[in-house]
Design an enzyme around this catalytic site. Structure first.
Site, PDB file in Angstrom:
ATOM      1  N   CYS A   1       0.840  -1.223  -0.015  1.00  0.00           N
ATOM      2  CA  CYS A   1       0.138  -0.213  -0.017  1.00  0.00           C
ATOM      3  C   CYS A   1       0.951   1.141   0.043  1.00  0.00           C
ATOM      4  CB  CYS A   1      -1.003  -0.154   1.008  1.00  0.00           C
ATOM      5  SG  CYS A   1      -1.549   1.673   1.854  1.00  0.00           S
TER       6      CYS A   1
ATOM      7  N   CYS B   1       0.668   3.732   2.993  1.00  0.00           N
ATOM      8  CA  CYS B   1       1.469   3.048   4.368  1.00  0.00           C
ATOM      9  C   CYS B   1       2.990   3.033   3.825  1.00  0.00           C
ATOM     10  CB  CYS B   1       1.096   1.613   4.344  1.00  0.00           C
ATOM     11  SG  CYS B   1      -0.723   1.333   4.350  1.00  0.00           S
TER      12      CYS B   1
END
Length: 433
Positions: free
Chosen positions: A359, A362
């Site tokens: 991600c 992230c």
């Protein structure tokens, strides 16, 4: 919830003192500083390949994506070289859709942001670097506006996320394979005996290696506090509603639900707070030099922000119960240097692992927080160099790049936010019971 209180292991400080100091004296001013142009634009290369495994599942969910800034949105004073941004087509898979939306990185920057001048000189002494110097000269490196890409729940979870943390803990925290971490979702059938073995192993470590584990655990806890506090509670065609997810918080930190593990995680978060706070108190002379500017090209704002920065640093210096880092690396000189080098190599490895996070949002916050913590450790290990800095002119012995400064303060801003959010969760939980 079993709240954390009292004294912290390996420190003379108690949680209540930190809460008061952070939530009322530091947090509001720090937030204001981090909204300024100098601190909100972070240059990062999110396209580096994962060096450890190939099957990285990159979710094309919008919430996982990071939106880089267009070139004309970054103040000239901040950007040192032009960079290109090519929008990579998102291959959407149904299951990925929600996480993709939530993890997307927003790359737009406004035009005003664009006015200023300075070539940031690249001065990175790799022997000092606790992090893989994220190749910011690479054409793939882009400026990201951190305010447009807040750290929050993205839907990136389960085995992919566990795998990342597992590699960090298993291979980078000085831990033998035979010792099992409590509540590891990737390990089967664990009981009390594993937990006892793990903690007796941890207690038997030298203070430095124990600290390393606690810093990583504290960072993990802090990230989970943010995700629980900015959780996607509801999504309709019209709007998304973000807020505190009490159930999520309790599953991660409640003393009973986590068999005592949650309060330990939170104590490690406070330990991380104290380490970064101590580093900021130690680096004050670097920022006090008249030559130092938070340069964006806007003279008035730059001067105001430097004043605010120094005000925050002096407040931090006045904190009564600072962590005493003299207990670190205090033994035999040869042994101490080897430990320091081990620390550095483990840290660089962890910063490389961030390239395996599927991600992008992230990955952005993971890289930034690891670089910030690495910068804090670099400061704590450079006390003599900081003491010998010249009053004016370039400081060759000890230097922080803009990247290190931005990551240091934003990483501390995240932990400061976690401490504040813990107070919010405590209040919400009291209202329930």
């Amino acid at each position: 919830m079993e709240s954390v209180s009292g004294y912290l292991d390996d420190c003379t400080c108690d949680v209540e003192t930190i809460d008061r100091f952070n939530n009322y004296r530091l947090f509001p001013r720090l937030q204001k500083l981090l909204e300024s142009d100098y601190f909100r634009y972070y240059k990062v290369n999110l396209k580096r390949p994962c060096p450890f495994w190939n099957d990285i599942s990159q979710c094309g969910r919008r919430d996982c994506a990071v939106k880089p800034c267009q070139s004309d949105e970054v103040p000239d004073g901040i950007k040192s070289a032009s960079y290109k941004y090519s929008e990579v087509a998102n291959n959407l898979i149904e299951e990925c859709e929600q996480a993709e939306r939530l993890g997307a990185v927003d790359e737009s920057l406004s035009e005003e942001t664009q006015k200023a001048v300075l070539q940031w000189t690249k001065h990175d002494d790799s022997s000092d670097n606790f992090c893989e110097a994220d190749d910011i000269q690479s054409p793939d490196a882009e400026y990201v506006d951190l305010l447009l890409n807040p750290e929050r729940y993205t839907g990136y979870k389960g085995p992919d996320a566990w795998k990342i943390w597992n590699v960090i803990y298993e291979e980078n925290c000085f831990k033998p394979q035979t010792i099992k971490r409590p509540l590891n979702p990737l390990a089967s059938g664990q009981g009390k005996s594993e937990e006892n073995t793990f903690y007796s192993w941890l207690e038997g470590l030298c203070v430095e290696k124990r600290a390393f584990y606690r810093l990583i655990s504290g960072l993990h806890a802090s990230i989970n506090v943010h995700l629980s506090a900015r959780y996607l509670l509801q999504e309709t065609w019209l709007e998304k509603k973000w807020g505190h997810n009490i159930t999520e918080f309790q599953q991660r930190f409640d003393g009973i639900l986590t068999e005592g593990e949650g309060p330990r995680r939170l104590k490690n978060l406070y330990f991380l707070y104290l380490i970064e706070l101590r580093a900021l108190s130690k680096v004050v002379p670097f920022f006090e030099r008249p030559d130092f500017q938070l340069f964006t090209g806007n003279k008035v704002h730059d001067a105001e922000n430097k004043m605010l920065l120094l005000e925050i640093l002096h407040e931090i210096k006045s904190f009564p119960l600072h962590f005493d880092e003299n207990s670190f690396f205090a033994g035999d000189k040869k042994e101490a240097n080897k430990l320091k080098e081990d620390f550095r190599l483990h840290f660089r490895n962890i910063s490389r692992i961030m390239d395996c996070v599927g991600c992008f949002k992230c990955r952005l916050w993971g890289k930034l927080q690891i670089q910030g913590l690495g910068t804090a450790l670099k400061i704590l290990f450079s006390e003599k160099l900081i003491a010998n800095m010249p009053e004016s002119g370039p400081s060759y012995e000890f230097h922080l790049t803009r990247q290190e400064i931005v990551s240091l303060f934003n990483a501390f801003g995240r932990i400061s936010t976690s401490v504040k959010e813990l107070e919010n969760f405590r209040n919400l939980l009291q209202n329930i019971h």
